[in-house]
Scaffold this motif. Structure first.
Motif, short mmCIF file in Angstrom:
data_model
loop_
_atom_site.label_atom_id
_atom_site.label_comp_id
_atom_site.label_asym_id
_atom_site.label_seq_id
_atom_site.Cartn_x
_atom_site.Cartn_y
_atom_site.Cartn_z
N PHE A 277 25.13 -23.32 84.25
CA PHE A 277 25.11 -24.29 83.52
C PHE A 277 24.20 -24.12 82.36
CE2 PHE A 277 23.60 -28.28 81.63
CZ PHE A 277 24.58 -29.12 81.59
N PRO A 278 24.67 -24.37 80.95
CA PRO A 278 25.95 -25.05 80.61
C PRO A 278 27.00 -24.03 80.15
CG PRO A 278 24.41 -25.03 78.70
CD PRO A 278 23.74 -24.16 79.79
N VAL A 279 26.81 -22.77 80.17
CA VAL A 279 27.92 -21.85 79.47
C VAL A 279 29.14 -21.75 80.40
CG1 VAL A 279 28.28 -19.52 78.89
CG2 VAL A 279 26.11 -20.69 78.40
N GLY A 280 28.96 -21.98 81.89
CA GLY A 280 30.24 -22.13 82.50
C GLY A 280 30.87 -20.62 83.09
N VAL A 281 29.75 -19.59 83.09
CA VAL A 281 30.45 -18.56 83.76
C VAL A 281 29.76 -18.23 85.02
CG1 VAL A 281 30.59 -17.41 81.58
CG2 VAL A 281 28.37 -17.28 82.68
N PRO A 282 30.44 -17.62 85.91
CA PRO A 282 29.87 -16.86 87.09
C PRO A 282 29.01 -15.86 87.09
CG PRO A 282 32.00 -16.33 87.39
CD PRO A 282 31.87 -17.01 85.85
N LEU A 283 27.93 -15.40 87.84
CA LEU A 283 27.20 -14.30 87.87
C LEU A 283 28.01 -13.33 88.34
CD1 LEU A 283 24.42 -13.04 87.08
CD2 LEU A 283 23.80 -13.69 89.52
N SER A 284 28.12 -12.19 87.62
CA SER A 284 29.22 -10.86 88.08
C SER A 284 28.65 -10.25 89.35
CB SER A 284 29.22 -9.97 86.97
OG SER A 284 27.74 -9.25 86.79
N ALA A 285 29.44 -9.69 89.93
CA ALA A 285 28.97 -9.07 91.23
C ALA A 285 27.99 -7.97 91.05
CB ALA A 285 30.23 -8.39 92.17
N GLU A 286 28.13 -7.24 89.91
CA GLU A 286 27.15 -6.33 90.02
C GLU A 286 25.87 -6.89 89.46
OE1 GLU A 286 24.81 -3.75 87.22
OE2 GLU A 286 25.86 -5.51 86.52
N ARG A 287 25.78 -7.89 88.80
CA ARG A 287 24.34 -8.52 88.60
C ARG A 287 23.92 -9.33 89.90
NH1 ARG A 287 24.54 -10.70 82.31
NH2 ARG A 287 25.03 -8.70 81.25
N ARG A 288 24.74 -9.75 90.75
CA ARG A 288 24.09 -10.35 91.88
C ARG A 288 23.40 -9.22 92.53
NH1 ARG A 288 27.36 -14.72 95.00
NH2 ARG A 288 27.80 -16.24 93.40
N GLU A 289 23.98 -8.20 92.78
CA GLU A 289 23.43 -7.08 93.52
C GLU A 289 22.19 -6.69 92.86
OE1 GLU A 289 26.15 -3.96 94.09
OE2 GLU A 289 27.29 -5.06 95.34
N ARG A 290 21.86 -6.55 91.56
CA ARG A 290 20.61 -6.07 90.78
C ARG A 290 19.76 -7.04 90.90
NH1 ARG A 290 22.92 -5.04 85.43
NH2 ARG A 290 20.88 -4.60 84.79
N LEU A 291 20.03 -8.43 90.84
CA LEU A 291 19.22 -9.47 90.81
C LEU A 291 18.59 -9.79 92.30
CD1 LEU A 291 17.82 -11.88 89.61
CD2 LEU A 291 19.80 -13.54 90.76
N ILE A 292 19.21 -9.31 93.41
CA ILE A 292 18.87 -9.27 94.64
C ILE A 292 17.67 -8.01 94.83
CG2 ILE A 292 19.15 -8.97 97.06
CD1 ILE A 292 19.91 -11.77 96.14
N ALA A 293 18.17 -6.98 94.21
CA ALA A 293 17.48 -5.90 94.35
C ALA A 293 15.94 -5.96 93.52
CB ALA A 293 18.13 -4.72 93.51
N TRP A 294 16.04 -6.85 92.50
CA TRP A 294 14.80 -6.98 91.84
C TRP A 294 13.94 -8.20 92.42
CZ3 TRP A 294 13.74 -12.37 90.76
CH2 TRP A 294 12.25 -12.42 90.07
N ALA A 295 14.29 -8.84 93.44
CA ALA A 295 13.71 -9.84 94.25
C ALA A 295 13.15 -9.37 95.41
CB ALA A 295 14.60 -11.01 94.74
N ARG A 296 13.78 -8.13 95.96
CA ARG A 296 13.23 -7.37 97.10
C ARG A 296 12.03 -6.34 96.55
NH1 ARG A 296 19.18 -6.39 99.77
NH2 ARG A 296 19.01 -8.11 101.31
N THR A 297 12.38 -5.80 95.33
CA THR A 297 11.41 -4.97 94.92
C THR A 297 9.74 -5.62 94.71
OG1 THR A 297 13.06 -3.44 93.96
CG2 THR A 297 10.85 -3.32 92.96
N CYS A 298 10.12 -6.64 93.97
CA CYS A 298 8.79 -7.47 93.87
C CYS A 298 8.31 -8.39 94.62
CB CYS A 298 8.90 -8.20 92.23
SG CYS A 298 9.92 -9.46 92.36
N GLU A 299 9.14 -8.48 95.94
CA GLU A 299 8.76 -9.21 96.72
C GLU A 299 8.66 -10.73 96.35
OE1 GLU A 299 5.32 -8.15 98.97
OE2 GLU A 299 6.25 -6.36 99.75
N GLY A 300 9.87 -11.05 95.46
CA GLY A 300 9.94 -12.21 94.99
C GLY A 300 10.79 -13.27 95.65
#
Length: 499
Positions: A256-279
């Motif tokens: 919101f508001p652009v209206g796009v889904p997060l791409s599968a590749e970016r989903r994986e990288r976002l999760i990797a970031w959260a795990r790396t920084c323990e966020g």
């Protein structure tokens, strides 16, 4: 009720409902907002019990509980079991003031094209009433007085529903019932602040209420750009390194508001970031139930339940009037939510009756039946809106139409969104400039409108678009450059292109 300025027990503060227009619950909400914004109700001030205030003002108790619940969900009030309702200790005074427009602005426009509002004409009144009636009839007397307002059956029903509809990894112990998505954000932000977090990575543009609530709890919003694939994870990681932020608020199912889904590749990288920084990633499950090009996208939370908070509500799927939402929490955050756990005194839940009704509403298929009808209505209205736009504004482009209850409209060369919004108001058409949702609204941006169609009556679609087109013509300025390409789930296109 005589006015008292400094007494922390503010039972005698004057609330004059006659100064405002609209239904009684709207007038009371505006009066309380004004009292907070002007300091007549200072931070920490204890408000009267709902029954006492209702008697004093000559209104029903429902009016007071509705207002208390709504303002608590925004973080303006703080409802604490056993200690009454009070003004939040870190209340966002600016948010209280900005949400309280003058009385003459309270009349709803005839043509409401603002986003974020579901079809209120088809709110599931009968289904909810049946769920509440059956729950009250079947619930044992002892369960009508649960400890700390906790109703395990409601948490279990939510866990089962989210597991099958959003593929979430949830059980009753990971679910918290809230007063809505904003209330859930307030609780999470408060817990994160207590754990040492001081910044929150947010999409830019994004829904402003959520980041304002987080800011009121001490988390400074750090903007991260969005493109045609969702939030830019490279930019997010860079912002995390620059600021030290290890918490992010995203809308992966339908940005919101652009209206796009997060791409599968970016989903994986976002999760990797959260795990790396323990966020932690806070997943605002915005508009996830309404998708028109394929089946709804599964929750990001299923990929990393130990690093993702799933937040949702019934506001869009049913009606905001229910004031019910939920969180699915990682165990470490659940334990940090309050000193006594997520169901401690600092986590006031919706009423026992509302939670019992919610459990029945979910387990008997009431929400499923409502959603089936709602999807069909919104799909037809979406097609009618696109057809009308193609006829009235063929030079404009739309995007973000694959899901949700809104679309993004690029304006013609030389036309400013602020001018169109102003011209639309003169025609009784409510419009929204996409800059409203920018973290930095003064930064250069394409001229776009965010058009909501959730609560636009079907017979008014053609007339609303005709008046919108008139507003665009009135706002037109000679010259200019071609409109910017918009980011959308299937890419930008001219209105009326093959769908």
């Amino acid at each position: 009720m005589a006015e008292v300025q400094t007494n922390p027990v503010a039972w005698e503060t004057l609330l004059d409902l006659s100064a405002y227009a609209g239904p009684r619950h709207v007038r009371l909400e505006l009066a309380v907002r004004d009292a907070v914004a002007t300091g007549r109700l200072p931070s920490g001030a204890v408000l009267p019990p709902s029954r006492l205030l209702a008697t004093s003002l000559g209104v029903s108790r429902w009016v007071v509980t509705e207002v208390y619940g709504r303002l608590a969900a925004e973080g303006i009030l703080d409802a604490r079991t056993g200690s009454g309702t009070r003004v939040a200790a870190r209340v966002d005074v600016a948010a209280a003031r900005s949400a309280a427009p003058p009385a003459e602005q309270q009349r709803r426009p005839r043509f409401d094209l603002t986003p974020g509002v579901p079809d209120l004409r088809h709110a599931p009144r009968a289904l909810w009433l049946r769920a509440m009636t059956e729950a009250l009839a079947d619930t044992p007397d002892a369960e009508l007085f649960p400890l700390d307002g906790d109703v395990p059956g409601a948490r279990a029903a939510l866990a089962a529903y989210l597991a099958r509809s959003r593929f979430a990894r949830a059980d009753a112990d990971t679910v918290v019932v809230t007063h809505g998505a904003a209330d859930g954000m307030r609780r999470v932000a408060r817990a994160l602040h207590g754990l040492g977090h001081r910044a929150l990575l947010v999409e830019d543009p994004s829904w402003h209420r959520m980041r304002h609530v987080a800011a009121a709890e001490g988390l400074t919003p750090v903007p991260v750009r969005v493109d045609e694939h969702g939030v830019d994870v490279d930019a997010l990681v860079a912002a995390s390194v620059r600021t030290g932020a290890c918490a992010a608020l995203v809308t992966p199912a339908h940005q919101f508001p652009v209206g796009v889904p997060l791409s599968a590749e970016r989903r994986e990288r976002l999760i990797a970031w959260a795990r790396t920084c323990e966020g932690v990633v806070i997943e605002d499950d915005y508009d996830a139930e309404f998708r028109y090009d394929r089946r709804p996208i599964g929750a990001l939370q299923a990929m990393a339940p130990e690093r993702v908070v799933l937040a949702g509500s019934l506001s869009k799927t049913a009606t905001p009037a229910l004031g019910i939402g939920w969180l699915v929490l990682p165990p470490w955050l659940r334990d940090a939510m309050t000193p006594g756990g997520v169901r401690g005194a600092d986590a006031a839940a919706p009423s026992t009756i509302d939670q019992l009704a919610l459990a029945r509403f979910l387990t008997t298929g009431g929400l499923d039946r409502h959603l089936r009808g709602a999807r069909a209505r919104y799909r037809r209205r979406r097609e009618a809106l696109l057809t009308a736009l193609a006829r009235a504004l063929p030079e404009c482009r739309v995007s973000g139409i694959a899901a949700g209850l809104h679309l993004v409209l690029d304006l013609p060369p030389g036309v400013r969104a602020t001018d169109v919004v102003r011209a639309g108001a003169a025609h009784d058409v409510a419009l929204t400039d996409i800059r409203r949702y920018r973290v930095s609204p003064d930064a250069p941006a394409p001229e776009r409108l965010v058009l909501g169609y959730g609560d636009l009556a079907d017979p008014l679609v053609d007339e609303a678009v005709s008046l919108l087109a008139a507003a665009v013509r009135e706002a037109a300025v000679p010259g200019g450059t071609p409109p910017q390409v918009a980011a959308g789930g299937e890419g930008p296109r001219r209105v009326g292109a093959a769908r």
